[in-house]
Every structure is written in structure tokens, then in C-alpha cells.
Design a protein around this motif. Structure first.
Motif, PDB file in Angstrom:
ATOM      1  N   TRP A  22       0.812  -1.205   0.000  1.00  0.00           N
ATOM      2  CA  TRP A  22       0.000   0.000   0.000  1.00  0.00           C
ATOM      3  C   TRP A  22       0.854   1.268   0.000  1.00  0.00           C
ATOM      4  N   ARG A  23       2.094   1.145   0.454  1.00  0.00           N
ATOM      5  CA  ARG A  23       2.957   2.324   0.577  1.00  0.00           C
ATOM      6  C   ARG A  23       3.294   2.950  -0.771  1.00  0.00           C
ATOM      7  N   SER A  24       3.133   2.211  -1.851  1.00  0.00           N
ATOM      8  CA  SER A  24       3.412   2.756  -3.177  1.00  0.00           C
ATOM      9  C   SER A  24       2.196   3.441  -3.784  1.00  0.00           C
ATOM     10  N   CYS A  25       1.081   3.462  -3.058  1.00  0.00           N
ATOM     11  CA  CYS A  25      -0.158   4.067  -3.551  1.00  0.00           C
ATOM     12  C   CYS A  25      -0.463   5.353  -2.780  1.00  0.00           C
ATOM     13  N   GLU A  26      -1.287   6.197  -3.377  1.00  0.00           N
ATOM     14  CA  GLU A  26      -1.757   7.373  -2.654  1.00  0.00           C
ATOM     15  C   GLU A  26      -2.651   6.916  -1.509  1.00  0.00           C
ATOM     16  N   THR A  27      -2.362   7.410  -0.309  1.00  0.00           N
ATOM     17  CA  THR A  27      -3.120   6.997   0.868  1.00  0.00           C
ATOM     18  C   THR A  27      -3.504   8.235   1.662  1.00  0.00           C
ATOM     19  N   LEU A  28      -4.807   8.524   1.707  1.00  0.00           N
ATOM     20  CA  LEU A  28      -5.281   9.734   2.355  1.00  0.00           C
ATOM     21  C   LEU A  28      -5.540   9.518   3.837  1.00  0.00           C
ATOM     22  N   GLN A  29      -5.573  10.630   4.583  1.00  0.00           N
ATOM     23  CA  GLN A  29      -5.901  10.660   6.011  1.00  0.00           C
ATOM     24  C   GLN A  29      -5.006   9.773   6.855  1.00  0.00           C
ATOM     25  N   MET A  30      -3.730   9.769   6.527  1.00  0.00           N
ATOM     26  CA  MET A  30      -2.733   9.065   7.330  1.00  0.00           C
ATOM     27  C   MET A  30      -1.990  10.079   8.195  1.00  0.00           C
ATOM     28  N   ALA A  31      -1.823   9.764   9.455  1.00  0.00           N
ATOM     29  CA  ALA A  31      -1.061  10.639  10.335  1.00  0.00           C
ATOM     30  C   ALA A  31       0.415  10.602   9.968  1.00  0.00           C
ATOM     31  N   THR A  32       1.082  11.739  10.113  1.00  0.00           N
ATOM     32  CA  THR A  32       2.531  11.807   9.928  1.00  0.00           C
ATOM     33  C   THR A  32       3.181  12.172  11.256  1.00  0.00           C
ATOM     34  N   TYR A  33       4.455  11.836  11.385  1.00  0.00           N
ATOM     35  CA  TYR A  33       5.172  12.045  12.644  1.00  0.00           C
ATOM     36  C   TYR A  33       6.496  12.742  12.322  1.00  0.00           C
ATOM     37  N   GLU A  34       6.402  13.965  11.849  1.00  0.00           N
ATOM     38  CA  GLU A  34       7.558  14.641  11.294  1.00  0.00           C
ATOM     39  C   GLU A  34       8.664  14.907  12.308  1.00  0.00           C
ATOM     40  N   ASP A  35       8.317  15.106  13.568  1.00  0.00           N
ATOM     41  CA  ASP A  35       9.315  15.512  14.556  1.00  0.00           C
ATOM     42  C   ASP A  35       9.780  14.379  15.458  1.00  0.00           C
ATOM     43  N   SER A  36       9.350  13.166  15.183  1.00  0.00           N
ATOM     44  CA  SER A  36       9.687  12.081  16.110  1.00  0.00           C
ATOM     45  C   SER A  36       9.891  10.770  15.362  1.00  0.00           C
ATOM     46  N   GLN A  37      10.696  10.771  14.331  1.00  0.00           N
ATOM     47  CA  GLN A  37      10.875   9.587  13.502  1.00  0.00           C
ATOM     48  C   GLN A  37      11.497   8.422  14.269  1.00  0.00           C
ATOM     49  N   ASP A  38      12.437   8.704  15.142  1.00  0.00           N
ATOM     50  CA  ASP A  38      13.068   7.624  15.915  1.00  0.00           C
ATOM     51  C   ASP A  38      12.042   6.956  16.823  1.00  0.00           C
ATOM     52  N   SER A  39      11.254   7.779  17.502  1.00  0.00           N
ATOM     53  CA  SER A  39      10.221   7.235  18.383  1.00  0.00           C
ATOM     54  C   SER A  39       9.172   6.474  17.591  1.00  0.00           C
ATOM     55  N   TYR A  40       8.809   7.018  16.423  1.00  0.00           N
ATOM     56  CA  TYR A  40       7.835   6.351  15.555  1.00  0.00           C
ATOM     57  C   TYR A  40       8.345   4.985  15.116  1.00  0.00           C
ATOM     58  N   ALA A  41       9.598   4.929  14.681  1.00  0.00           N
ATOM     59  CA  ALA A  41      10.182   3.667  14.226  1.00  0.00           C
ATOM     60  C   ALA A  41      10.217   2.647  15.358  1.00  0.00           C
ATOM     61  N   ALA A  42      10.533   3.099  16.552  1.00  0.00           N
ATOM     62  CA  ALA A  42      10.586   2.188  17.705  1.00  0.00           C
ATOM     63  C   ALA A  42       9.196   1.647  18.027  1.00  0.00           C
ATOM     64  N   THR A  43       8.178   2.520  17.921  1.00  0.00           N
ATOM     65  CA  THR A  43       6.805   2.088  18.199  1.00  0.00           C
ATOM     66  C   THR A  43       6.338   1.066  17.167  1.00  0.00           C
ATOM     67  N   MET A  44       6.617   1.324  15.882  1.00  0.00           N
ATOM     68  CA  MET A  44       6.225   0.381  14.833  1.00  0.00           C
ATOM     69  C   MET A  44       6.926  -0.965  15.007  1.00  0.00           C
ATOM     70  N   ASP A  45       8.182  -0.923  15.389  1.00  0.00           N
ATOM     71  CA  ASP A  45       8.927  -2.158  15.610  1.00  0.00           C
ATOM     72  C   ASP A  45       8.322  -2.950  16.759  1.00  0.00           C
ATOM     73  N   LYS A  46       7.943  -2.246  17.824  1.00  0.00           N
ATOM     74  CA  LYS A  46       7.343  -2.927  18.968  1.00  0.00           C
ATOM     75  C   LYS A  46       6.000  -3.549  18.594  1.00  0.00           C
ATOM     76  N   LEU A  47       5.180  -2.784  17.854  1.00  0.00           N
ATOM     77  CA  LEU A  47       3.869  -3.296  17.461  1.00  0.00           C
ATOM     78  C   LEU A  47       3.975  -4.509  16.545  1.00  0.00           C
TER      79      LEU A  47
END
Length: 428
Positions: A22-47
Motif C-alpha cells: 500500500w505504501r506505493s499508492c496514494e493513501t489519504l488521512q494518514m497521520a505523519t510524525y515529522e518531529d519524532s521519527q526515531d520514536s515512531y520507528a521504535a513504536t512500529m517495531d514494537k507493534l
């Protein structure tokens, strides 16, 4: 299908699917985490490593139940909060929600003789579509996970109790329905339900969170053993059933791309805009290409006054597609109005009229209405929708208007709704 429709279906079908395609397609209404990429990556890895919230066998069992409802063998009673609040993740609140679904299903069964599939809109509404693209809390997905986990754990524990079904239905008191001319028949239905003493199962918005909890069954990654009779493939184990909303319904977009590859039942809302776009045949072909019964659920939500004008064409389009679907009627969303006090509300009679008219259109079209979807709460004192035997009027809405999103039928209105719908279905 027209040439352009065939081209769209072929374009999607030619893609190689993976949980992240899905990442190669246009995807609307997705949250972005511009100021916390390290924290975001850690959360995704944990999930991606935490235990699944549901099991593949539960997903398969639900799909089979939905397929039975689509064949007219059962009837779906689905409902719950529009948006679940973290503050309501308490034992008492969750028990009240589950008890309401159980009681409604028991009443409908006793009144119609038709078994019900009770689907609780719970553990999946802690996040909603967003107007802002920026999520300030990178751990929000983790917070949702743990609240959903607590909710599911509570529901499973309640259902495992030997006396839960009997005590829940045994507690049913319909004295508040005495002002209705149907009270005598409804009281008998309640008594019959108590005698039978019954005993339920619980949307995808943020695809990165959904991807993290998408797991392969044996045969594709060898992550999970495959019980006898199960189809090989990927399951979204964050929920039994996942949704595509109208604002994220693009046929070539990321939601459709992700959903087409998972084994879960998929819900797509069908409204007036869907009629104008004429996209139902493509939608069915893309989301259920293997024509699996119970996999694609179409929930119509037009408003009571528009059912007769819109639903027949939608039914015809699906029939022409040859794809089996599970039709449900959402009697609430299309009937939302603004009260004089500026609060959103819904009239009980409008909600019931939409369900009744949808049932009639399906019968006239040689189709089957498999169930209903309502936004409702087990809280008796809530005043968010008007009408019903309890006679809530507009000037009463401010007494207890708790919802963070859309208005819900309260406990009494929900119980009454189950009996009104049972009357429309008729005894078997």
C-alpha cells in the motif's frame, strides 16, 4: 463492466501484494510524525512483535457466520460507540456494552426464531479519521493497542463465565416499554428470551499500525501454524473485521491495496456518493476477487428518505458483479440532523424507517438484508438521540450528551430498536 472499470480492476490485480504494498499508492488521512521519527520507528517495531489482538481462527469463524447471514440463515446485530474514549475503558462500562448486544440478540432471536450474529463495535474505535495530518504523540498506536487489548480481554473473560449469558438475559426488564401498543408482544418476547437464556464477538484507519499487526499464516512466512480447513494467507490480527471509510475509498489507493490481500472480512460503507460514482462493481471485484462468501460486507447508509431511490440500483450492480456480499443497513449515519441546541442528533423513528425500507427493497430485489448496524450505548441515562418510547425530546439532549463523535441510541432506545426490527423481519 465498462472498459474503464475493467482497466481499473486489471491494474489492481496485476500488482504483487504484500502487507506493505500500500505504501506505493496514494493513501489519504494518514497521520505523519515529522518531529519524532526515531520514536515512531521504535513504536512500529514494537507493534510488529507484540502478541496479536485476535486469532486467525476467530477471523475465520466470523467470516463463516457472516456468510450464513448473507444466505438468510442468521441475522447480524452490530453496534456500539461511534468513538471509544480511553476514559470508558473500565470493567463496568465494557460489561454494559456487551450486555446490551447480548440482550438485543436474544430478543430478536426469541421474536423471529432466527439465530443472530452479534458483532460488538468495540476495541477498534479508539482512533478515528483525522482532520490534521500530524500526530503529536508517536506512541499513539501503542496506546490504542493496549486499550484494545484490555477491552478484548474483558469481553473474553465475561463470555467465558458460565452464567454470563443466562444472567445477562435474565436481567432484561422491558417495563419501560409499557407505553407502546406493542408492549404485550414485546413482553412475551422478553419472557421467551429469558427462558431460552442466551450468551458475542467484537476499523482500519492508520495503515502503518495495521501493517504492524498483519501476520502470515503457515505457507506464507511460516509464522503461524495452519489449523485444518483454514486458507493460507495474511490476517490483520488487530481486529476481526476491518473497515474502509468513504473518505479513504479510492479504488487505486492505499486502503484498497492493503485490504485486498488480507483474509479478514472487510466492511465498505455504501452511500449516495457511491451511487454517483458508479463504482460498486469495481469495488466488489477488487476487494473480493476470489468471491469468498462472508468476506465483503456492504453497509448502506442513505437516510430514510433516500433508500427507495438509491438501494435498488446498488443491489442490481452487485448482483451483476457476481460477487457474494453481506448486506447490512446502517440506520443512523444518513439520518443525522442538527438540533436547535446545535448538537448532532438522530430521530429514533427515522433510524427505524431506514431499516424497514431497506428490508423491503431487498425483498423486492431478490436480495437478502443480512443485518443492521447501529451506534448505541448500554448507558441508560445518555440523551443523544430523540424519540422512542422513552420520548427524549430536543430540549433534553443536553442532560447527558457524552459522545465525542456521533450521537448514540441509549439503552432503552436500543432495546426497543431490536424489537421494532424483529417485527419488520417477522416470525419464521
Amino acid at each position: 463492466m465498462a472498459p474503464m472499470e475493467v482497466e481499473t480492476v486489471a491494474t489492481v490485480g496485476a500488482r504483487k501484494w504484500s502487507p506493505g504494498s500500500w505504501r506505493s499508492c496514494e493513501t489519504l488521512q494518514m497521520a505523519t510524525y515529522e518531529d519524532s521519527q526515531d520514536s515512531y520507528a521504535a513504536t512500529m517495531d514494537k507493534l510488529s512483535k507484540v502478541p496479536p489482538l485476535v486469532q486467525p481462527g476467530e477471523v475465520d469463524a466470523l467470516r463463516e457466520q457472516l456468510a450464513a447471514a448473507a444466505r438468510g440463515e442468521k441475522f447480524i446485530v452490530q453496534g456500539g460507540d461511534c468513538a471509544e474514549r480511553f476514559m470508558d475503558c473500565t470493567a463496568d462500562y465494557l460489561e454494559a456494552q456487551l450486555k446490551l448486544i447480548v440482550q438485543m440478540g436474544a430478543l430478536m432471536e426469541s421474536a423471529t426464531g432466527m439465530p443472530t450474529v452479534r458483532v460488538a463495535r468495540m476495541a477498534g474505535q479508539y482512533g478515528k479519521p483525522r482532520s490534521s495530518p500530524v500526530e503529536k504523540h508517536a506512541s499513539f498506536g501503542e496506546i490504542k493497542y493496549w486499550h484494545s487489548c484490555a477491552t478484548l480481554n474483558t469481553m473474553r473473560g465475561l463470555q467465558m463465565a458460565d452464567d454470563f449469558g443466562a444472567s445477562t438475559v435474565g436481567d432484561l426488564d422491558v417495563d419501560f416499554l409499557k407505553p407502546s401498543p406493542h408492549y404485550a408482544a414485546w413482553s412475551k418476547a422478553a419472557d421467551k428470551a429469558k427462558a431460552a437464556a442466551a450468551a458475542t464477538k467484537p476499523g482500519a484507519m492508520q495503515l502503518d499500525l495495521e501493517e504492524a499487526l498483519t501476520r502470515p499464516v503457515a505457507g506464507e512466512g511460516q509464522q503461524m501454524p495452519q489449523p485444518r480447513g483454514r486458507r493460507k494467507g495474511h490476517y490483520n490480527l488487530s481486529a476481526h473485521m476491518v473497515w474502509i471509510g468513504d473518505r479513504t475509498r479510492q479504488l487505486l489507493g492505499g486502503r484498497a491495496e492493503y485490504f485486498r490481500g488480507i483474509r479478514n472480512p472487510i466492511v465498505r460503507q455504501v452511500d449516495e456518493l457511491c451511487f454517483e460514482r458508479g463504482e460498486l462493481k469495481e469495488l466488489c471485484a477488487i476487494l473480493n476477487p476470489d468471491k469468498v462468501e462472508g468476506r465483503l460486507v456492504l453497509i448502506t447508509r442513505y437516510g430514510a428518505e433516500k433508500v427507495a431511490a438509491l438501494l435498488p440500483a446498488h443491489i442490481k450492480a452487485v448482483q451483476e458483479s457476481g460477487v457474494p456480499v453481506v448486506w447490512q443497513c446502517d440506520g443512523v449515519h444518513g439520518n443525522t440532523v442538527t438540533a436547535s441546541c446545535k448538537l448532532k442528533t438522530r430521530k429514533f423513528d427515522d433510524v427505524m424507517a431506514e431499516v424497514s425500507r431497506a428490508l423491503q427493497v431487498h425483498r423486492e430485489s431478490g436480495s437478502t438484508l443480512a443485518g443492521v448496524h447501529l451506534e448505541m450505548t448500554g448507558q441508560a441515562a445518555v440523551t443523544e438521540c430523540t424519540g422512542g418510547v422513552v420520548n427524549i425530546e430536543e430540549d433534553m439532549l443536553t442532560r447527558q450528551y457524552d459522545t465525542y463523535c456521533d450521537p448514540r441510541l441509549n439503552y432503552a432506545q436500543s432495546i426497543e430498536a431490536s424489537l421494532v426490527i424483529a417485527n419488520a423481519l417477522g416470525a419464521r
